[in-house]
Design an enzyme around this catalytic site. Sequence first.
Site, PDB file in Angstrom:
ATOM      1  N   MET A  30      -3.801   0.481  -0.723  1.00  0.00           N
ATOM      2  CA  MET A  30      -3.165   1.640  -1.547  1.00  0.00           C
ATOM      3  C   MET A  30      -2.700   0.984  -2.889  1.00  0.00           C
ATOM      4  O   MET A  30      -1.982   1.869  -3.349  1.00  0.00           O
ATOM      5  CB  MET A  30      -2.176   2.376  -0.474  1.00  0.00           C
ATOM      6  CG  MET A  30      -3.009   2.959   0.572  1.00  0.00           C
ATOM      7  SD  MET A  30      -1.974   4.400   1.281  1.00  0.00           S
ATOM      8  CE  MET A  30      -0.542   3.697   1.668  1.00  0.00           C
ATOM      9  N   HIS A  34       0.941  -6.936  -3.814  1.00  0.00           N
ATOM     10  CA  HIS A  34       1.857  -7.878  -3.517  1.00  0.00           C
ATOM     11  C   HIS A  34       1.286  -9.316  -2.870  1.00  0.00           C
ATOM     12  O   HIS A  34      -0.185  -8.942  -2.524  1.00  0.00           O
ATOM     13  CB  HIS A  34       3.282  -7.373  -2.545  1.00  0.00           C
ATOM     14  CG  HIS A  34       2.644  -6.950  -1.175  1.00  0.00           C
ATOM     15  ND1 HIS A  34       2.147  -7.382  -0.341  1.00  0.00           N
ATOM     16  CD2 HIS A  34       3.037  -5.641  -1.035  1.00  0.00           C
ATOM     17  CE1 HIS A  34       2.106  -6.754   0.609  1.00  0.00           C
ATOM     18  NE2 HIS A  34       2.622  -5.624   0.150  1.00  0.00           N
ATOM     19  N   GLU A  35       1.666 -10.386  -2.612  1.00  0.00           N
ATOM     20  CA  GLU A  35       1.177 -11.374  -2.013  1.00  0.00           C
ATOM     21  C   GLU A  35       0.641 -10.988  -0.659  1.00  0.00           C
ATOM     22  O   GLU A  35      -0.461 -11.819  -0.230  1.00  0.00           O
ATOM     23  CB  GLU A  35       2.263 -12.445  -1.828  1.00  0.00           C
ATOM     24  CG  GLU A  35       2.240 -13.433  -3.102  1.00  0.00           C
ATOM     25  CD  GLU A  35       0.992 -14.046  -3.741  1.00  0.00           C
ATOM     26  OE1 GLU A  35       0.355 -14.720  -2.775  1.00  0.00           O
ATOM     27  OE2 GLU A  35       0.600 -14.098  -4.816  1.00  0.00           O
ATOM     28  N   HIS A  37      -1.133  -8.611   0.325  1.00  0.00           N
ATOM     29  CA  HIS A  37      -2.333  -7.886   0.038  1.00  0.00           C
ATOM     30  C   HIS A  37      -3.295  -9.099  -0.461  1.00  0.00           C
ATOM     31  O   HIS A  37      -4.514  -9.345  -0.161  1.00  0.00           O
ATOM     32  CB  HIS A  37      -2.441  -7.029  -1.121  1.00  0.00           C
ATOM     33  CG  HIS A  37      -1.799  -5.542  -0.662  1.00  0.00           C
ATOM     34  ND1 HIS A  37      -0.490  -5.378  -1.279  1.00  0.00           N
ATOM     35  CD2 HIS A  37      -2.144  -4.790   0.247  1.00  0.00           C
ATOM     36  CE1 HIS A  37      -0.122  -4.102  -0.992  1.00  0.00           C
ATOM     37  NE2 HIS A  37      -0.973  -3.898  -0.051  1.00  0.00           N
ATOM     38  N   GLN A  61      -3.026  10.774   4.818  1.00  0.00           N
ATOM     39  CA  GLN A  61      -2.463   9.951   5.961  1.00  0.00           C
ATOM     40  C   GLN A  61      -0.709  10.090   5.584  1.00  0.00           C
ATOM     41  O   GLN A  61       0.053   9.155   6.415  1.00  0.00           O
ATOM     42  CB  GLN A  61      -2.757   8.389   5.760  1.00  0.00           C
ATOM     43  CG  GLN A  61      -2.378   7.566   4.722  1.00  0.00           C
ATOM     44  CD  GLN A  61      -2.931   6.196   4.576  1.00  0.00           C
ATOM     45  OE1 GLN A  61      -4.171   5.987   4.605  1.00  0.00           O
ATOM     46  NE2 GLN A  61      -1.957   5.283   4.999  1.00  0.00           N
ATOM     47  N   GLY A 150      -3.906  -6.356   7.807  1.00  0.00           N
ATOM     48  CA  GLY A 150      -2.600  -6.938   7.992  1.00  0.00           C
ATOM     49  C   GLY A 150      -2.046  -6.793   9.533  1.00  0.00           C
ATOM     50  O   GLY A 150      -1.997  -5.458   9.581  1.00  0.00           O
ATOM     51  N   LYS A 152       0.992  -6.734   9.732  1.00  0.00           N
ATOM     52  CA  LYS A 152       2.219  -5.841   9.392  1.00  0.00           C
ATOM     53  C   LYS A 152       1.842  -4.448  10.006  1.00  0.00           C
ATOM     54  O   LYS A 152       2.914  -4.102  10.330  1.00  0.00           O
ATOM     55  CB  LYS A 152       2.228  -5.815   7.992  1.00  0.00           C
ATOM     56  CG  LYS A 152       3.043  -4.767   7.185  1.00  0.00           C
ATOM     57  CD  LYS A 152       4.561  -5.198   7.132  1.00  0.00           C
ATOM     58  CE  LYS A 152       5.427  -4.188   6.404  1.00  0.00           C
ATOM     59  NZ  LYS A 152       4.514  -2.711   5.854  1.00  0.00           N
ATOM     60  N   GLN A 156      -1.947   0.174  13.446  1.00  0.00           N
ATOM     61  CA  GLN A 156      -3.183   0.397  12.451  1.00  0.00           C
ATOM     62  C   GLN A 156      -4.199  -0.358  12.694  1.00  0.00           C
ATOM     63  O   GLN A 156      -5.441   0.204  12.776  1.00  0.00           O
ATOM     64  CB  GLN A 156      -2.646   0.738  11.081  1.00  0.00           C
ATOM     65  CG  GLN A 156      -3.820   0.808  10.049  1.00  0.00           C
ATOM     66  CD  GLN A 156      -3.368   0.824   8.799  1.00  0.00           C
ATOM     67  OE1 GLN A 156      -3.215   1.958   8.243  1.00  0.00           O
ATOM     68  NE2 GLN A 156      -3.477  -0.457   7.903  1.00  0.00           N
ATOM     69  N   MET A 187       6.496  -8.070   3.467  1.00  0.00           N
ATOM     70  CA  MET A 187       6.376  -7.803   2.109  1.00  0.00           C
ATOM     71  C   MET A 187       5.818  -6.435   2.362  1.00  0.00           C
ATOM     72  O   MET A 187       4.884  -6.136   3.422  1.00  0.00           O
ATOM     73  CB  MET A 187       5.355  -8.513   1.545  1.00  0.00           C
ATOM     74  CG  MET A 187       5.802  -9.682   0.829  1.00  0.00           C
ATOM     75  SD  MET A 187       4.667 -10.911   0.057  1.00  0.00           S
ATOM     76  CE  MET A 187       5.792 -12.383  -0.383  1.00  0.00           C
TER      77      MET A 187
HETATM   78  P1  AMP Z   1      -1.333  -0.829   2.278  1.00  0.00           P
HETATM   79  O1  AMP Z   1      -1.577  -1.125   0.586  1.00  0.00           O
HETATM   80  O2  AMP Z   1      -0.085  -0.799   2.504  1.00  0.00           O
HETATM   81  O3  AMP Z   1      -2.162   0.301   2.876  1.00  0.00           O
HETATM   82  O4  AMP Z   1      -2.039  -2.185   2.695  1.00  0.00           O
HETATM   83  C1  AMP Z   1      -3.355  -2.735   2.749  1.00  0.00           C
HETATM   84  C2  AMP Z   1      -3.428  -3.803   3.542  1.00  0.00           C
HETATM   85  O5  AMP Z   1      -2.680  -4.939   3.426  1.00  0.00           O
HETATM   86  C3  AMP Z   1      -3.153  -3.500   5.143  1.00  0.00           C
HETATM   87  O6  AMP Z   1      -4.263  -3.861   5.972  1.00  0.00           O
HETATM   88  C4  AMP Z   1      -2.016  -4.005   5.430  1.00  0.00           C
HETATM   89  O7  AMP Z   1      -1.631  -4.135   6.623  1.00  0.00           O
HETATM   90  C5  AMP Z   1      -1.914  -5.248   4.708  1.00  0.00           C
HETATM   91  N1  AMP Z   1      -0.476  -5.732   4.249  1.00  0.00           N
HETATM   92  C6  AMP Z   1       0.394  -4.841   3.869  1.00  0.00           C
HETATM   93  N2  AMP Z   1       1.455  -5.839   3.886  1.00  0.00           N
HETATM   94  C7  AMP Z   1       1.144  -7.039   4.220  1.00  0.00           C
HETATM   95  C8  AMP Z   1       1.952  -8.187   4.400  1.00  0.00           C
HETATM   96  N3  AMP Z   1       3.225  -8.447   3.956  1.00  0.00           N
HETATM   97  N4  AMP Z   1       1.157  -9.473   4.609  1.00  0.00           N
HETATM   98  C9  AMP Z   1      -0.020  -9.285   4.995  1.00  0.00           C
HETATM   99  N5  AMP Z   1      -0.648  -7.892   4.889  1.00  0.00           N
HETATM  100  C10 AMP Z   1       0.011  -6.942   4.466  1.00  0.00           C
END
Ligand code: AMP
Length: 281
Positions: A30, A34-35, A37, A61, A150, A152, A156, A187
């Site tokens: 989305m 950050h690191e 991603h 969502q 992730g 994290k 999901q 992160m």
């Molecule tokens: P988001 O942009 O938050 O929807 O995350 C996109 C993808 O990045 C998802 O698969 C998350 O699980 C993963 N992600 C988010 N934060 C982290 C993190 N701190 N370490 C590793 N992967 C992450």
Amino acid sequence: MYQFKHRAALQEAIAQEKKAGKRIGFVPTMGALHEGHISLIRTAREYSDIVVCSIFVNPTQFNDPKDFEKYPITIQEDILQLTAAGTDILFLPAVAEMYPEGVNGRHPHYDFGYLETVLEGAYRPNHFQGVGIIVHKLLDFVQPDDLFMGQKDFQQCMIIKKLLEITQIPAKLHIIPTLREKNGLAMSSRNMRLSAEERQTAAVISQTLRHIKAGVGDTPFPELLQNARKHLQDAGFQVDYVAIAAADDLEILQQPAIGRPMVALVAAKLGEVRLIDNMLL
Ligand code: AMP
């Protein structure tokens, strides 16, 4: 890095690569990167000939409209980071491109069963349906060999595993460990909404998870979880849940499950910002 806003152009570019026998890796996001991603992109880079990333803040969502409105957007910085990490294709669709039927139009309903009724499922009604709808659409467009997500977002990942089963989409799901700040805070794009002081406080979540991990062998779970909740509340969090679950099916556990991997999961709000984290025990 090629950038596409439209599905047709994206699919044409990917079809050409596939025809040439290239292995496609996909990282849906989305944005507000950050690191964490970027570690997904780097892993995708290792496995794939062509790395595709999408940035789309998916309205279906978000159960909380305020959370959607305030979701950080940093496209220019995102593009720089993705380019530096070796991304080949960025898909940046508008809402109308992903939802020609309208955001409130007719969408499929996925039977995620029990998984959708606990933890995030219980606290964020319809959240996982929205995740299913958008990831299904994106997978249809990209048709990746490998999909990178992730840990994290532990629940999901389980939902997506189930989505792949339900839809019979033959992508392989890779789950990547959580990247953390030096103070242990996982992160997250939502961390951008925290003040410097709140970012320090937010580290209490990972401290709490580490306490649970340390105590899991000799402290009864109810006591462990009660202490964890109190620790978070004392630091100023409004706690949605602290739980220990079986890592393979998210069954909520009141005592150790012999021979089964376990995970501790937390969701808590600091001010207006809701944070989640988890740790394998
Ligand atoms: P988001 O942009 O938050 O929807 O995350 C996109 C993808 O990045 C998802 O698969 C998350 O699980 C993963 N992600 C988010 N934060 C982290 C993190 N701190 N370490 C590793 N992967 C992450």
